[in-house]
Write a protein that holds these residues in place. Structure first.
Motif, PDB file in Angstrom:
ATOM      1  N   MET A  38       1.181  -3.504  -6.976  1.00  0.00           N
ATOM      2  CA  MET A  38       2.274  -4.192  -7.658  1.00  0.00           C
ATOM      3  C   MET A  38       1.801  -5.315  -8.561  1.00  0.00           C
ATOM      4  SD  MET A  38       4.989  -4.181  -4.483  1.00  0.00           S
ATOM      5  CE  MET A  38       6.204  -5.150  -5.381  1.00  0.00           C
ATOM      6  N   GLY A  39       0.513  -5.665  -8.482  1.00  0.00           N
ATOM      7  CA  GLY A  39      -0.035  -6.653  -9.398  1.00  0.00           C
ATOM      8  C   GLY A  39       0.295  -8.089  -9.068  1.00  0.00           C
ATOM      9  N   LEU A  40       0.964  -8.336  -7.942  1.00  0.00           N
ATOM     10  CA  LEU A  40       1.369  -9.693  -7.576  1.00  0.00           C
ATOM     11  C   LEU A  40       0.774 -10.120  -6.231  1.00  0.00           C
ATOM     12  CD1 LEU A  40       5.171  -9.473  -8.502  1.00  0.00           C
ATOM     13  CD2 LEU A  40       3.279 -10.292  -9.933  1.00  0.00           C
ATOM     14  N   TYR A  41      -0.043  -9.258  -5.654  1.00  0.00           N
ATOM     15  CA  TYR A  41      -0.578  -9.485  -4.307  1.00  0.00           C
ATOM     16  C   TYR A  41      -2.008 -10.011  -4.374  1.00  0.00           C
ATOM     17  CZ  TYR A  41      -1.776  -8.449   0.579  1.00  0.00           C
ATOM     18  OH  TYR A  41      -2.175  -8.535   1.890  1.00  0.00           O
ATOM     19  N   ARG A  42      -2.355 -10.864  -3.419  1.00  0.00           N
ATOM     20  CA  ARG A  42      -3.712 -11.405  -3.339  1.00  0.00           C
ATOM     21  C   ARG A  42      -4.599 -10.390  -2.617  1.00  0.00           C
ATOM     22  NH1 ARG A  42      -3.592 -17.784  -2.072  1.00  0.00           N
ATOM     23  NH2 ARG A  42      -5.740 -17.169  -1.603  1.00  0.00           N
ATOM     24  N   THR A  43      -4.989  -9.368  -3.350  1.00  0.00           N
ATOM     25  CA  THR A  43      -5.682  -8.223  -2.766  1.00  0.00           C
ATOM     26  C   THR A  43      -7.021  -8.602  -2.146  1.00  0.00           C
ATOM     27  OG1 THR A  43      -4.610  -6.679  -4.292  1.00  0.00           O
ATOM     28  CG2 THR A  43      -6.679  -5.964  -3.297  1.00  0.00           C
ATOM     29  N   LEU A  44      -7.766  -9.468  -2.758  1.00  0.00           N
ATOM     30  CA  LEU A  44      -9.133  -9.725  -2.301  1.00  0.00           C
ATOM     31  C   LEU A  44      -9.197 -10.544  -1.018  1.00  0.00           C
ATOM     32  CD1 LEU A  44     -11.048 -10.367  -5.638  1.00  0.00           C
ATOM     33  CD2 LEU A  44     -10.742  -8.237  -4.373  1.00  0.00           C
ATOM     34  N   THR A 139      -9.285  -1.446  -7.252  1.00  0.00           N
ATOM     35  CA  THR A 139      -9.620  -2.098  -5.988  1.00  0.00           C
ATOM     36  C   THR A 139      -8.324  -2.466  -5.297  1.00  0.00           C
ATOM     37  OG1 THR A 139     -11.668  -3.011  -6.905  1.00  0.00           O
ATOM     38  CG2 THR A 139     -10.805  -4.042  -4.903  1.00  0.00           C
ATOM     39  N   ARG A 140      -8.116  -1.955  -4.095  1.00  0.00           N
ATOM     40  CA  ARG A 140      -6.874  -2.241  -3.386  1.00  0.00           C
ATOM     41  C   ARG A 140      -7.120  -2.302  -1.888  1.00  0.00           C
ATOM     42  NH1 ARG A 140      -4.509   2.120  -1.009  1.00  0.00           N
ATOM     43  NH2 ARG A 140      -4.961   4.234  -1.725  1.00  0.00           N
ATOM     44  N   ALA A 141      -6.189  -2.917  -1.201  1.00  0.00           N
ATOM     45  CA  ALA A 141      -6.280  -3.017   0.248  1.00  0.00           C
ATOM     46  C   ALA A 141      -6.089  -1.647   0.877  1.00  0.00           C
ATOM     47  CB  ALA A 141      -5.229  -3.989   0.768  1.00  0.00           C
ATOM     48  N   MET A 142      -6.738  -1.444   2.018  1.00  0.00           N
ATOM     49  CA  MET A 142      -6.594  -0.206   2.766  1.00  0.00           C
ATOM     50  C   MET A 142      -5.175  -0.070   3.318  1.00  0.00           C
ATOM     51  SD  MET A 142      -8.327   2.404   4.117  1.00  0.00           S
ATOM     52  CE  MET A 142      -8.218   3.497   5.521  1.00  0.00           C
ATOM     53  N   GLY A 143      -4.623  -1.192   3.743  1.00  0.00           N
ATOM     54  CA  GLY A 143      -3.293  -1.188   4.342  1.00  0.00           C
ATOM     55  C   GLY A 143      -3.322  -1.404   5.837  1.00  0.00           C
ATOM     56  N   VAL A 144      -4.532  -1.267   6.416  1.00  0.00           N
ATOM     57  CA  VAL A 144      -4.735  -1.475   7.849  1.00  0.00           C
ATOM     58  C   VAL A 144      -6.051  -2.227   8.025  1.00  0.00           C
ATOM     59  CG1 VAL A 144      -5.058  -0.398  10.098  1.00  0.00           C
ATOM     60  CG2 VAL A 144      -3.514   0.647   8.433  1.00  0.00           C
ATOM     61  N   GLY A 145      -6.019  -3.347   8.715  1.00  0.00           N
ATOM     62  CA  GLY A 145      -7.244  -4.095   8.963  1.00  0.00           C
ATOM     63  C   GLY A 145      -7.794  -4.753   7.703  1.00  0.00           C
ATOM     64  N   ARG A 146      -8.975  -5.325   7.824  1.00  0.00           N
ATOM     65  CA  ARG A 146      -9.614  -5.992   6.687  1.00  0.00           C
ATOM     66  C   ARG A 146     -10.585  -5.014   6.010  1.00  0.00           C
ATOM     67  NH1 ARG A 146      -8.330 -10.982   5.790  1.00  0.00           N
ATOM     68  NH2 ARG A 146     -10.116 -11.268   4.401  1.00  0.00           N
ATOM     69  N   LEU A 147     -10.008  -3.969   5.461  1.00  0.00           N
ATOM     70  CA  LEU A 147     -10.749  -2.960   4.722  1.00  0.00           C
ATOM     71  C   LEU A 147     -10.091  -2.761   3.364  1.00  0.00           C
ATOM     72  CD1 LEU A 147     -11.354  -0.264   7.505  1.00  0.00           C
ATOM     73  CD2 LEU A 147     -13.085  -1.782   6.512  1.00  0.00           C
ATOM     74  N   TRP A 148     -10.900  -2.327   2.405  1.00  0.00           N
ATOM     75  CA  TRP A 148     -10.414  -2.100   1.046  1.00  0.00           C
ATOM     76  C   TRP A 148     -10.884  -0.732   0.570  1.00  0.00           C
ATOM     77  CZ3 TRP A 148     -11.855  -6.618   3.129  1.00  0.00           C
ATOM     78  CH2 TRP A 148     -11.047  -7.754   2.921  1.00  0.00           C
ATOM     79  N   LEU A 149     -10.268  -0.248  -0.487  1.00  0.00           N
ATOM     80  CA  LEU A 149     -10.690   0.981  -1.146  1.00  0.00           C
ATOM     81  C   LEU A 149     -11.059   0.682  -2.592  1.00  0.00           C
ATOM     82  CD1 LEU A 149      -7.977   3.542   0.065  1.00  0.00           C
ATOM     83  CD2 LEU A 149     -10.285   3.206   0.979  1.00  0.00           C
ATOM     84  N   SER A 150     -12.198   1.215  -3.017  1.00  0.00           N
ATOM     85  CA  SER A 150     -12.551   1.251  -4.435  1.00  0.00           C
ATOM     86  C   SER A 150     -12.331   2.687  -4.879  1.00  0.00           C
ATOM     87  CB  SER A 150     -14.013   0.845  -4.644  1.00  0.00           C
ATOM     88  OG  SER A 150     -14.176  -0.535  -4.450  1.00  0.00           O
TER      89      SER A 150
END
Length: 306
Positions: A38-44, A139-150
């Protein structure tokens, strides 16, 4: 700002799981992975909505749903939704995650893991615990836990082949066309015809790129054009590995493959190995049918046990 009249009427802005929850449970929720889009979230840092970004686009925090882990119960079915679905009122409904995240969960979400959803679109995703943004990667959050997806996407992969068949080989049956694809893979570059594979644009570019053929002459054949499309897709598929290798985690050499191509769809009765032909080095590809659906089942099962 582009749709002020529409936004003045808005009560809630979110993704598909936000819509489903609002309709089925009345909850106002979204998972971190969907929030990233959504472009408004603190993804990192996964610290919620960014007031700076909200102000920059003229949005209102009141429009935004609560960000909750995809494995959490977001709400419970209302009586109306329960009747519609044939389920008991109050049945818990998880917040849920996006399809690529679900496929990664099924593959075994751990840093360095790769999944490749091959279908009309080709999505190559790397799981990491150390996100490193890149202009050519999502680059976005996985949605579960402190993991991300590239994530790197070929917007038109199988759909490019489908377009070639529809536009140039409508007279051939599926088996005949599939044999031509395999022949095309073996004679790539021989004619000098090249293809820019952007029939559905480029998801990593603001200025959208368009597809085109180069090197066409009066001697060029439709088989040359097919070979050029196959070559371009293979080249683009392999080129993403260098981008993903820029992440601090080490890429695992096993790739979980799912999607329409994995089942022999979209590109005809062929295997994903066609698109992986230019990948450098040794790789092991493991097929997983319906990885996203099964990943959601795993998520629900895990949530139920906890």
């Amino acid at each position: 700002r582009h749709e002020p009249a529409r936004m003045r009427r808005a009560d809630l802005v979110g993704h598909l799981n936000t819509f489903l929850h609002r309709r089925l449970t009345g909850a106002r929720v979204v998972d971190p992975g969907s929030a990233s889009f959504m472009g408004l979230y603190r993804t990192l840092d996964l610290e919620g909505w960014s007031d700076e970004l909200i102000e920059a686009v003229g949005a209102s925090r009141s429009w935004l749903p609560e960000v909750r882990e995809g494995s959490e119960v977001g709400g419970r079915l209302t009586s109306e939704a329960a009747s519609l679905l044939g389920l008991p009122q109050g049945t818990p409904m998880l917040v849920g995650v996006m399809d690529t995240s679900a496929a990664m969960l099924r593959a075994g979400a751990e840093p360095g893991r790769l999944t490749n959803a091959c279908g009309s679109t080709d999505v190559l995703a790397l799981c990491t615990d150390r996100p490193r943004p890149h202009p050519r990667l999502l680059t976005r959050a996985m949605g579960v836990g402190r993991l991300w997806l590239s994530v790197s996407t070929i917007a038109a992969a199988g759909s490019s082949i489908a377009w070639v068949r529809r536009a140039l080989f409508a007279d051939l049956g599926e088996r005949q066309f599939a044999r031509l694809i395999l022949c095309a893979a073996s004679r790539r570059g021989a004619s000098g015809v090249r293809f820019e594979p952007y029939l559905a644009g480029d998801r990593a570019s603001i200025e959208q790129r368009k597809a085109s053929f180069e090197g066409l002459t009066l001697a060029a054949t439709r088989e040359d054009m097919l070979a050029a499309v196959v070559e371009a897709l293979c080249r683009q598929s392999a080129g993403r590995l260098e981008l993903l290798a820029g992440n601090p985690v080490k890429l695992r050499r096993e790739v979980v493959v799912t999607g329409g191509v994995q089942k022999g769809l979209s590109l005809g009765p062929i295997r994903p190995s066609l698109l992986h032909g230019d990948w450098p080095g040794r790789w092991r590809f493991r097929s997983e049918e319906e990885a996203s659906v099964r990943g959601l089942w795993d998520l629900a099962f895990s949530a139920g046990r906890s």
